[in-house]
Enzyme design. Structure first.
Site, PDB file in Angstrom:
ATOM      1  N   ARG A 224       0.855  -1.188   0.000  1.00  0.00           N
ATOM      2  CA  ARG A 224       0.000   0.000   0.000  1.00  0.00           C
ATOM      3  C   ARG A 224       0.890   1.236   0.000  1.00  0.00           C
ATOM      4  NH1 ARG A 224      -3.611  -2.556  -1.682  1.00  0.00           N
ATOM      5  NH2 ARG A 224      -5.543  -3.147  -0.641  1.00  0.00           N
ATOM      6  N   HIS A 272      -1.460   1.271  -9.434  1.00  0.00           N
ATOM      7  CA  HIS A 272      -2.151   0.282  -8.567  1.00  0.00           C
ATOM      8  C   HIS A 272      -2.801  -0.830  -9.412  1.00  0.00           C
ATOM      9  CE1 HIS A 272      -4.074  -0.258  -4.359  1.00  0.00           C
ATOM     10  NE2 HIS A 272      -3.971  -1.435  -4.969  1.00  0.00           N
TER      11      HIS A 272
HETATM   12  N1  LIG Z   1      -0.930  -3.470  -5.436  1.00  0.00           N
HETATM   13  C1  LIG Z   1      -1.868  -4.355  -5.658  1.00  0.00           C
HETATM   14  O1  LIG Z   1      -2.389  -4.447  -6.766  1.00  0.00           O
HETATM   15  C2  LIG Z   1      -2.273  -5.295  -4.552  1.00  0.00           C
HETATM   16  C3  LIG Z   1      -3.091  -6.387  -4.864  1.00  0.00           C
HETATM   17  C4  LIG Z   1      -3.406  -7.288  -3.859  1.00  0.00           C
HETATM   18  C5  LIG Z   1      -2.933  -7.094  -2.573  1.00  0.00           C
HETATM   19  N2  LIG Z   1      -2.136  -6.026  -2.284  1.00  0.00           N
HETATM   20  C6  LIG Z   1      -1.610  -5.830  -0.912  1.00  0.00           C
HETATM   21  O2  LIG Z   1      -0.965  -7.023  -0.490  1.00  0.00           O
HETATM   22  C7  LIG Z   1      -1.280  -7.228   0.888  1.00  0.00           C
HETATM   23  C8  LIG Z   1      -0.982  -8.656   1.295  1.00  0.00           C
HETATM   24  O3  LIG Z   1      -1.958  -9.546   0.802  1.00  0.00           O
HETATM   25  P1  LIG Z   1      -1.982 -11.095   1.250  1.00  0.00           P
HETATM   26  O4  LIG Z   1      -3.176 -11.715   0.635  1.00  0.00           O
HETATM   27  O5  LIG Z   1      -0.662 -11.721   1.034  1.00  0.00           O
HETATM   28  O6  LIG Z   1      -2.194 -10.918   2.832  1.00  0.00           O
HETATM   29  P2  LIG Z   1      -2.020 -12.007   3.987  1.00  0.00           P
HETATM   30  O7  LIG Z   1      -2.135 -13.378   3.447  1.00  0.00           O
HETATM   31  O8  LIG Z   1      -2.936 -11.591   5.085  1.00  0.00           O
HETATM   32  O9  LIG Z   1      -0.488 -11.825   4.458  1.00  0.00           O
HETATM   33  C9  LIG Z   1      -0.060 -10.739   5.206  1.00  0.00           C
HETATM   34  C10 LIG Z   1       1.351 -11.011   5.695  1.00  0.00           C
HETATM   35  O10 LIG Z   1       1.841  -9.833   6.350  1.00  0.00           O
HETATM   36  C11 LIG Z   1       2.376 -10.200   7.605  1.00  0.00           C
HETATM   37  N3  LIG Z   1       2.248  -9.092   8.572  1.00  0.00           N
HETATM   38  C12 LIG Z   1       1.132  -8.379   8.893  1.00  0.00           C
HETATM   39  N4  LIG Z   1       1.424  -7.478   9.845  1.00  0.00           N
HETATM   40  C13 LIG Z   1       2.734  -7.620  10.134  1.00  0.00           C
HETATM   41  C14 LIG Z   1       3.608  -6.991  11.049  1.00  0.00           C
HETATM   42  N5  LIG Z   1       3.187  -6.019  11.870  1.00  0.00           N
HETATM   43  N6  LIG Z   1       4.890  -7.400  11.091  1.00  0.00           N
HETATM   44  C15 LIG Z   1       5.334  -8.399  10.265  1.00  0.00           C
HETATM   45  N7  LIG Z   1       4.543  -9.034   9.377  1.00  0.00           N
HETATM   46  C16 LIG Z   1       3.258  -8.656   9.316  1.00  0.00           C
HETATM   47  C17 LIG Z   1       1.566 -11.397   8.051  1.00  0.00           C
HETATM   48  O11 LIG Z   1       2.269 -12.117   9.044  1.00  0.00           O
HETATM   49  P3  LIG Z   1       1.561 -13.338   9.865  1.00  0.00           P
HETATM   50  O12 LIG Z   1       1.118 -14.331   8.826  1.00  0.00           O
HETATM   51  O13 LIG Z   1       2.653 -13.857  10.710  1.00  0.00           O
HETATM   52  O14 LIG Z   1       0.410 -12.770  10.600  1.00  0.00           O
HETATM   53  C18 LIG Z   1       1.422 -12.142   6.718  1.00  0.00           C
HETATM   54  O15 LIG Z   1       2.564 -12.930   6.488  1.00  0.00           O
HETATM   55  C19 LIG Z   1      -2.730  -6.772   0.982  1.00  0.00           C
HETATM   56  O16 LIG Z   1      -3.107  -6.469   2.305  1.00  0.00           O
HETATM   57  C20 LIG Z   1      -2.736  -5.535   0.094  1.00  0.00           C
HETATM   58  O17 LIG Z   1      -2.392  -4.403   0.852  1.00  0.00           O
HETATM   59  C21 LIG Z   1      -1.812  -5.118  -3.251  1.00  0.00           C
END
Ligand SMILES: NC(=O)c1ccc[n+]([C@@H]2O[C@H](COP(=O)([O-])OP(=O)(O)OC[C@H]3O[C@@H](n4cnc5c(N)ncnc54)[C@H](OP(=O)(O)O)[C@@H]3O)[C@@H](O)[C@H]2O)c1
Length: 309
Positions: A224, A272
């Site tokens: 983000r 984005h």
């Molecule tokens: N640019 C784009 O087009 C686009 C598209 C899709 C998504 N995104 C972004 O990608 C993000 C991730 O998606 P996802 O599906 O992979 O999410 P996810 O499966 O929920 O994974 C989030 C990861 O971040 C880690 N995390 C969260 N808070 C943390 C902290 N304070 N310290 C260290 N690690 C932390 C989590 O650790 P734990 O597992 O240990 O809790 C987990 O490994 C989305 O939230 C979104 O913002 C962007």
């Protein structure tokens, strides 16, 4: 009587969403065109206005159209007690894998420099670095971060990931928690941000943290915009601490016309679009979850709104 789902997406994609639900026993209606709001059971939304979901008094589940749920945080967006399910679907994951692999290889093979040399008609060689001598560090080792790690592994890079809790992802060195962030950053040549935006991760890509990367490291931010401090990035790129940045997300979107990021020679910008939900695959995820709900089974990919992802 079949249940009803209301969808708030880009108007241009409404027909695709309607099609994606056509073989499922559910009525589909679109935002601002709901005949009887009391009959709405489910909402599939992107950036609903505060207070707007309250109009559906019998809502059972809120589905986020995107993987992140930061657009549903804030007061009076999610009515109390309604579960929120985030988007996890194959084409969204595949899109992110493509975006990150493309930029990682681009940085690894010095393509931004070669593109400049071509513009300057310079025949210059930069000694290649073997993939085995580079570490790609992924902030966030969740659904997207793990898929990216697996896709990059066969090139021979050393892959490390940082998450809140320890992870076991084949061939990936797991770092976790605030206490291991410095060690993770210290050996990362190409840093990928795939974190959710939360109170803990806001502005994590700041001068202090990015200065812990080896000199000349590159950044790929597809998390983000509020993960990065944009003025810090420009300073670090200008003084050579950072070698380049590929940014898909920004503090303000659309990126304002006069923002200095647009014309920075070491920054590559996309609006984005790193990955997007495809209605056919996204609807499958929603349909599977509604079926689970109807059968009394636990929902898949339920967001923890307190934690913020
Ligand atoms: N640019 C784009 O087009 C686009 C598209 C899709 C998504 N995104 C972004 O990608 C993000 C991730 O998606 P996802 O599906 O992979 O999410 P996810 O499966 O929920 O994974 C989030 C990861 O971040 C880690 N995390 C969260 N808070 C943390 C902290 N304070 N310290 C260290 N690690 C932390 C989590 O650790 P734990 O597992 O240990 O809790 C987990 O490994 C989305 O939230 C979104 O913002 C962007």
């Amino acid at each position: 009587m079949p249940e009803t789902i209301v969808i708030k997406s880009d108007v241009e994609r409404n027909a695709e969403w309607r099609d994606a639900f056509k073989d499922y026993d559910i009525n589909v209606c679109f935002w601002n065109r709901v005949a009887d709001k009391r009959l709405v059971d489910y909402a599939l939304v992107w950036k609903p206005e505060p207070g707007s979901l309250r109009q559906f008094s019998n809502l059972k589940i809120i589905f986020s159209i995107g993987a992140g749920i930061d657009h549903l945080k804030g007061s009076d967006i999610v009515p109390p007690g309604i579960p929120v399910v985030r988007m996890v679907e194959t084409s969204l994951t595949a899109g992110m894998v493509e975006y990150v692999c493309y930029h990682a290889l681009r940085f690894h093979r010095f393509m931004p420099q070669y593109e400049r040399y071509q513009r300057e008609q310079q025949w210059r060689t930069i000694m290649p670095v073997p993939a085995s001598a580079r570490t790609i560090g992924i902030l966030g080792l969740g659904v997207l971060g793990s898929a990216v790690a697996q896709a990059l592994k066969p090139f021979g890079f050393r892959i490390a990931g940082w998450s809140r809790t320890a992870k076991r992802v084949g061939g990936v060195e797991s770092y976790y928690g605030d206490s291991q962030l410095n060690a993770f950053l210290g050996q990362t040549d190409i840093l990928v941000c795939l974190l959710p935006l939360t109170e803990q991760t806001r502005y994590i890509l700041n001068a202090e943290n990015l200065s812990k990367l080896p000199r000349g490291a590159c950044l790929i931010n597809a998390g983000r915009g509020r993960h990065q401090v944009q003025s810090d990035l420009i300073g670090l790129l200008d003084n050579g601490r950072l070698g380049g940045a590929a940014l898909d997300v920004f503090e303000d979107e659309p990126l304002p016309q006069h923002d200095p990021l647009w014309s920075h020679p070491k920054i590559s910008i996309t609006p984005h679009v790193a990955s997007m939900t495809t209605p056919s695959c996204g609807a499958q995820h929603v349909r599977d979850n509604i079926t689970r709900f109807r059968l009394g089974k636990p929902l898949a990919h339920l967001a923890n709104m307190e934690r913020g992802y």
